[in-house]
Design a protein around this motif. Structure first.
Motif, mmCIF file in Angstrom:
data_model
loop_
_atom_site.group_PDB
_atom_site.id
_atom_site.type_symbol
_atom_site.label_atom_id
_atom_site.label_comp_id
_atom_site.label_asym_id
_atom_site.label_seq_id
_atom_site.Cartn_x
_atom_site.Cartn_y
_atom_site.Cartn_z
ATOM 1 N N LYS A 1 0.928 -1.254 -0.125
ATOM 2 C CA LYS A 1 0.201 0.065 0.031
ATOM 3 C C LYS A 1 0.849 1.320 0.222
ATOM 4 N N ILE A 2 2.192 1.117 0.280
ATOM 5 C CA ILE A 2 3.050 2.205 0.231
ATOM 6 C C ILE A 2 3.259 2.876 -1.162
ATOM 7 N N ARG A 3 2.852 4.260 -1.068
ATOM 8 C CA ARG A 3 3.001 4.934 -2.268
ATOM 9 C C ARG A 3 4.430 5.434 -2.864
ATOM 10 N N ASN A 4 5.234 5.702 -1.653
ATOM 11 C CA ASN A 4 6.407 6.386 -2.149
ATOM 12 C C ASN A 4 7.406 5.908 -0.784
ATOM 13 N N ILE A 5 8.489 5.698 -1.071
ATOM 14 C CA ILE A 5 9.631 5.274 0.233
ATOM 15 C C ILE A 5 9.779 6.341 1.075
ATOM 16 N N PHE A 6 9.385 7.646 0.575
ATOM 17 C CA PHE A 6 9.568 8.848 1.615
ATOM 18 C C PHE A 6 8.889 8.430 2.959
ATOM 19 N N VAL A 7 7.905 7.765 2.896
ATOM 20 C CA VAL A 7 7.670 7.339 3.977
ATOM 21 C C VAL A 7 8.479 6.796 5.134
ATOM 22 N N PHE A 8 9.376 6.185 4.680
ATOM 23 C CA PHE A 8 10.312 5.505 5.617
ATOM 24 C C PHE A 8 11.613 6.583 5.772
ATOM 25 N N ASN A 9 12.056 7.419 4.819
ATOM 26 C CA ASN A 9 13.122 8.392 4.930
ATOM 27 C C ASN A 9 12.465 9.479 5.776
ATOM 28 N N TYR A 10 10.968 9.843 5.784
ATOM 29 C CA TYR A 10 10.522 10.949 6.657
ATOM 30 C C TYR A 10 10.471 10.268 7.976
ATOM 31 N N LEU A 11 10.307 9.334 8.318
ATOM 32 C CA LEU A 11 10.511 8.715 9.788
ATOM 33 C C LEU A 11 12.032 8.723 10.033
ATOM 34 N N ASP A 12 12.631 8.326 9.229
ATOM 35 C CA ASP A 12 14.176 8.133 9.520
ATOM 36 C C ASP A 12 14.748 9.612 9.819
ATOM 37 N N TYR A 13 14.331 10.793 9.326
ATOM 38 C CA TYR A 13 14.342 12.116 9.361
ATOM 39 C C TYR A 13 13.880 12.512 11.031
ATOM 40 N N LEU A 14 12.784 12.198 11.096
ATOM 41 C CA LEU A 14 12.107 12.400 12.668
ATOM 42 C C LEU A 14 13.098 11.663 13.756
ATOM 43 N N LEU A 15 13.483 10.479 13.422
ATOM 44 C CA LEU A 15 14.132 9.625 14.289
ATOM 45 C C LEU A 15 15.466 10.184 14.509
ATOM 46 N N TRP A 16 16.201 10.884 13.469
ATOM 47 C CA TRP A 16 17.353 11.542 13.508
ATOM 48 C C TRP A 16 17.556 12.953 14.518
ATOM 49 N N LEU A 17 16.249 13.445 14.245
ATOM 50 C CA LEU A 17 15.977 14.655 15.245
ATOM 51 C C LEU A 17 15.935 14.327 16.580
ATOM 52 N N GLU A 18 15.352 13.005 16.787
ATOM 53 C CA GLU A 18 15.411 12.679 18.107
ATOM 54 C C GLU A 18 16.513 12.094 18.710
ATOM 55 N N ASP A 19 17.259 11.414 18.008
ATOM 56 C CA ASP A 19 18.731 10.806 18.599
ATOM 57 C C ASP A 19 19.853 11.712 18.269
ATOM 58 N N LYS A 20 19.880 12.594 17.137
ATOM 59 C CA LYS A 20 20.702 13.263 16.752
ATOM 60 C C LYS A 20 21.935 12.502 16.319
ATOM 61 N N ASN A 21 21.846 11.416 15.732
ATOM 62 C CA ASN A 21 22.773 10.519 15.415
ATOM 63 C C ASN A 21 23.512 10.952 14.107
ATOM 64 N N SER A 22 24.696 11.439 14.430
ATOM 65 C CA SER A 22 25.681 12.209 13.583
ATOM 66 C C SER A 22 26.257 11.331 12.511
ATOM 67 N N ASP A 23 26.099 9.960 12.766
ATOM 68 C CA ASP A 23 27.078 9.212 11.780
ATOM 69 C C ASP A 23 25.965 8.568 10.567
ATOM 70 N N PHE A 24 24.596 8.763 10.713
ATOM 71 C CA PHE A 24 23.742 8.573 10.085
ATOM 72 C C PHE A 24 23.658 9.343 8.538
ATOM 73 N N THR A 25 23.722 8.711 7.352
ATOM 74 C CA THR A 25 23.449 9.329 6.179
ATOM 75 C C THR A 25 22.495 8.814 5.412
ATOM 76 N N PHE A 26 21.639 9.571 4.846
ATOM 77 C CA PHE A 26 20.878 8.860 3.625
ATOM 78 C C PHE A 26 21.442 8.409 2.367
ATOM 79 N N THR A 27 21.145 7.301 2.305
ATOM 80 C CA THR A 27 21.720 6.590 0.810
ATOM 81 C C THR A 27 20.414 6.042 -0.042
#
Length: 746
Positions: free
Chosen positions: A606-632
């Motif tokens: 049912k997922i229209r675009n994988i942005f739903v995962f990447n948007y969640l990862d952005y929100l998780l990064w805001l919460e964790d401030k994980n400096s090592d994570f990079t979107f690939t």
């Protein structure tokens, strides 16, 4: 149809196949050209491309001109012939193939059973210099005598041309109803195909100036191994618009200067991997971009031209006969200089020669530090879309497909009669317009918009750092030191720079295809409209606030709904992204019920675009401030607990049920395609060991899933899947401003 008489300042003529081949003009393939060499694949691709364009036009009922390619020619002096004779320098393979296609249609319409008018094609107007076999072969084909005389003249015919004709015959028989093919294999008819071919398909004929060294020109074009880029054709046509302009529109002196400016701006912007400031000589550079190179100063084309006029560049004396239409932007003295020719304009390897008297540092010639997200042709469409939607009184959804580049420019720049000027954008920000829109006013407005947009793109859009082995995303501006001798790169914003890098990269990896980079168009539009031509520039806090609002709008109005808004509507018709809500007819839904709705759009399949995962990862990064994570680039939606397992015990009874947790968002993660094929059917504990041993985890959501069971006796079961989904949905709901105290539906 727009046509221009041949001269050095009006280089491009657009011709339909009928206008090209009707015999009024003659084309000569010189000896230095190679023999006809197109095979089945090239021929089929040409025909299929035309078919696809025609079918798309039919479906949308929107018939626009389709650009087939370029034909670079040199007009030979007329002797006794009444017809103009053009020597073909580049494009003879496509020209010959098109001639063979028209010959096929002329010969076979009578057997197809259509009374299509082909009597206009009486004789071939293509001749092969000192190659009688090629000319003889075309003559036999045109008179439909090949089968009769092929065995007699076989040693006097060109087999490559014969094979080309037979390839066309095979392709046409496979695509349309013919006596040999009674089925209908396509969504069009040969009648519709021909109507489109003769009315809407266009070839750009580009004559080179009289003084051109043809051997040198051919050598360069041949070494390029490709035809002229579409953006090169557009540049030539913009220059021709300025040259054609009436003196009431632009004075002769300004006309010459404007052409030089357009050439300089175009060349400066065309290199998408280099900051635009480096496209101008040092003197002009500081006038346009301030002493520290961080500010774009001109506010419209007139100011841009004024700065150009007052710079040293304006001191160049142009030849009175206008044999050259461009200005060497690196010359800084009063002496007349030899200017670039049309050959130079059309050669995308051309670099304006440096000024020997310029003692400024040569850091401009350093290698490219950054890799752009988009090519120049795609960028031109983004700029055009922004310009027209600011300028027009009604919204125009200009496609970002570079196949339509020439068509879009013809519609909105070269023939803008259907546009109405409003003078301001939807949000009140101005873009230079005139009371009456003309091709010249459109050219001026676009050139200014192009330069401003490239400056914005360089400073406020992420890039890959090619000098970093990890290829990190960066958001840097170019800064000149106080001594004006050393420049360096620094964060574009003092605050929020990392947030902007992360969110933009989340957008980018979700839609890497150029044609669908609507987020980029939205960001450029916002930056263009809100940029201040003073020390303020672009406010970082407002910028990230807008991007986060855009992300929510894409989620709520595009990906989490059964009735998605189109991207253009979201970008250009949303007055306040902070007020965008979940697209639901029942406005009284509680947060818990909203969560239940949203869950359905996050299930596997049912997922229209994988942005739903990447948007969640952005929100998780805001919460964790994980400096090592990079979107690939990760495009595979993976089941953490595999959906295909022979010894499955967890979902043995409800694997195929409509609401099974197997396909829920709590059991899904985003990984790379190659990794998906490697670990797809492994159990969660095996996957965890693999990820931990590799030292790389593709996403922050996946990292949270691994944390649930690593170094623990816990197993990944239904309870854990549900708990993880509840936690992720709570974070997503908060990010979407749809807060709920309890996201779990019992």
């Amino acid at each position: 149809m727009i046509t221009h008489s041949q001269n050095t300042t009006e280089p491009v003529i657009l011709l339909t196949p009928k206008e090209l081949l009707d015999g009024k003009e003659h084309y000569l393939i010189p000896m230095y050209q190679r023999n006809y060499a197109w095979g089945n694949s090239e021929i089929e691709q040409l025909i299929v491309d035309i078919m696809d364009a025609q079918i798309d036009a039919k479906k949308s009922n929107d018939y626009k001109n389709y650009y087939l390619g370029t034909l670079v020619v040199f007009e030979r002096p007329q002797l006794s012939s009444k017809r103009k004779v053009f020597e073909v320098i580049d494009g003879q393979q496509r020209f010959t193939t098109l001639s063979l296609l028209i010959i096929y249609l002329k010969n076979h319409f009578k057997t197809i059973g259509n009374n299509y008018e082909m009597s206009w094609y009486l004789e071939q107007n293509i001749e092969f210099e000192s190659r009688p076999k090629s000319s003889q072969t075309l003559e036999l084909l045109l008179n439909d005598n090949l089968e009769t005389y092929e065995h007699i003249y076989k040693d006097k015919l060109n087999p490559a041309i014969i094979n080309g004709y037979k390839s066309i015959s095979e392709v046409m028989k496979s695509k349309f109803i013919t006596p040999d093919n009674e089925s209908q294999p396509s969504n069009t008819t040969i009648q519709e195909f021909c109507d489109y071919l003769f009315q809407y398909v266009q070839i750009a004929r580009v004559p080179v100036p009289d003084e051109t060294d043809l051997n040198h020109y051919f050598e360069v074009m041949n070494n390029r191994g490709e035809q002229l880029e579409k953006h090169e054709i557009i540049k030539a046509r913009l220059l021709s618009v300025v040259e054609k302009a009436d003196e009431n529109e632009i004075a002769l002196a300004d006309k010459r200067l404007a052409k030089a400016l357009i050439h300089n701006v175009w060349e400066a912007c065309a290199n998408m991997n280099k900051y635009v400031q480096y496209g101008f000589n040092p003197t002009l550079r500081f006038k346009l971009f301030s002493d520290n190179l961080t500010l774009f100063k001109p506010e419209d084309f007139d100011q841009l031209l004024k700065i150009y006029r007052e710079s040293d560049v304006a001191k160049i004396s142009l030849p009175d006969n206008e044999q050259h239409s461009n200005c060497d932007d690196n010359l800084q003295n009063n002496d007349a200089k030899v200017l670039p020719s049309l050959y130079d304009i059309l050669d995308d390897n051309f670099i304006t020669p440096p000024d020997p008297s310029d003692t400024t540092d040569k850091e401009d010639d350093d290698g490219e530090t950054y890799y752009s997200l988009i090519n120049f042709s795609g960028f031109l469409l983004h700029v055009l879309r922004i310009m027209i939607n600011i300028q027009s009184s009604y919204q125009e959804d200009i496609a970002l497909d570079d196949k339509q580049l020439l068509t879009q420019f013809e519609t909105y720049i070269l023939n803008p009669s259907n546009l109405e000027t409003v003078g301001t954008s939807n949000d009140g920000h101005s873009l230079q317009t005139k009371d009456k829109i003309t091709p010249l006013s459109q050219v001026k407005t676009f050139v200014y918009a192009l330069l401003k947009s490239k400056f914005i793109f360089d400073h406020f859009i992420i890039k890959r750092n090619t000098q970093d082995t990890k290829g990190q995303w960066t958001l840097n501006k170019l800064v000149k030191g106080e001594d004006k001798k050393n420049s360096y790169y620094k964060n574009s914003f003092e605050n929020d720079n990392n947030k902007l890098v992360m969110l933009q990269s989340a957008f980018h990896v979700s839609t890497p295809t150029t044609n669908y980079k609507h987020w980029l168009n939205a960001v450029l539009y916002y930056s263009f409209s809100h940029y201040k031509h003073d020390d303020t520039g672009l406010d970082g806090a407002a910028y990230i606030n807008h991007l986060e609002g855009l992300a929510r709008a894409f989620m709520l109005r595009r990906y989490l709904t059964d009735e998605p808004d189109d991207y253009h509507q979201i970008i250009y018709q949303t007055l306040d992204f902070n007020k965008v809500s979940f697209k639901q007819t029942d406005d009284n839904l509680s947060p818990d019920k909203l969560c239940i709705k949203i869950k359905q759009y996050l299930r596997y399949g049912k997922i229209r675009n994988i942005f739903v995962f990447n948007y969640l990862d952005y929100l998780l990064w805001l919460e964790d401030k994980n400096s090592d994570f990079t979107f690939t680039a990760r495009s595979s939606v993976e089941h953490f607990y595999p959906q295909n397992k022979r010894d499955d015990k967890l979902f043995i009874n409800d694997k195929d049920s409509e609401d099974t947790l197997l396909h829920s968002f709590g059991n899904l993660c985003l990984i790379s395609h190659s990794l998906n094929s490697r670990v797809s059917n492994d159990m969660p504990d095996v996957k965890v060991k693999y990820f931990l041993d590799s030292g790389h985890i593709d996403s922050l959501k996946l990292s949270r899933m691994i944390d649930c069971i690593k170094n623990k006796k816990a197993i990944w079961n239904k309870e854990m899947i549900q708990a993880h989904e509840d936690q992720m949905l709570k974070i997503m709901m908060q990010g979407l401003n749809l807060n709920s105290e309890d996201t779990h539906n019992e």
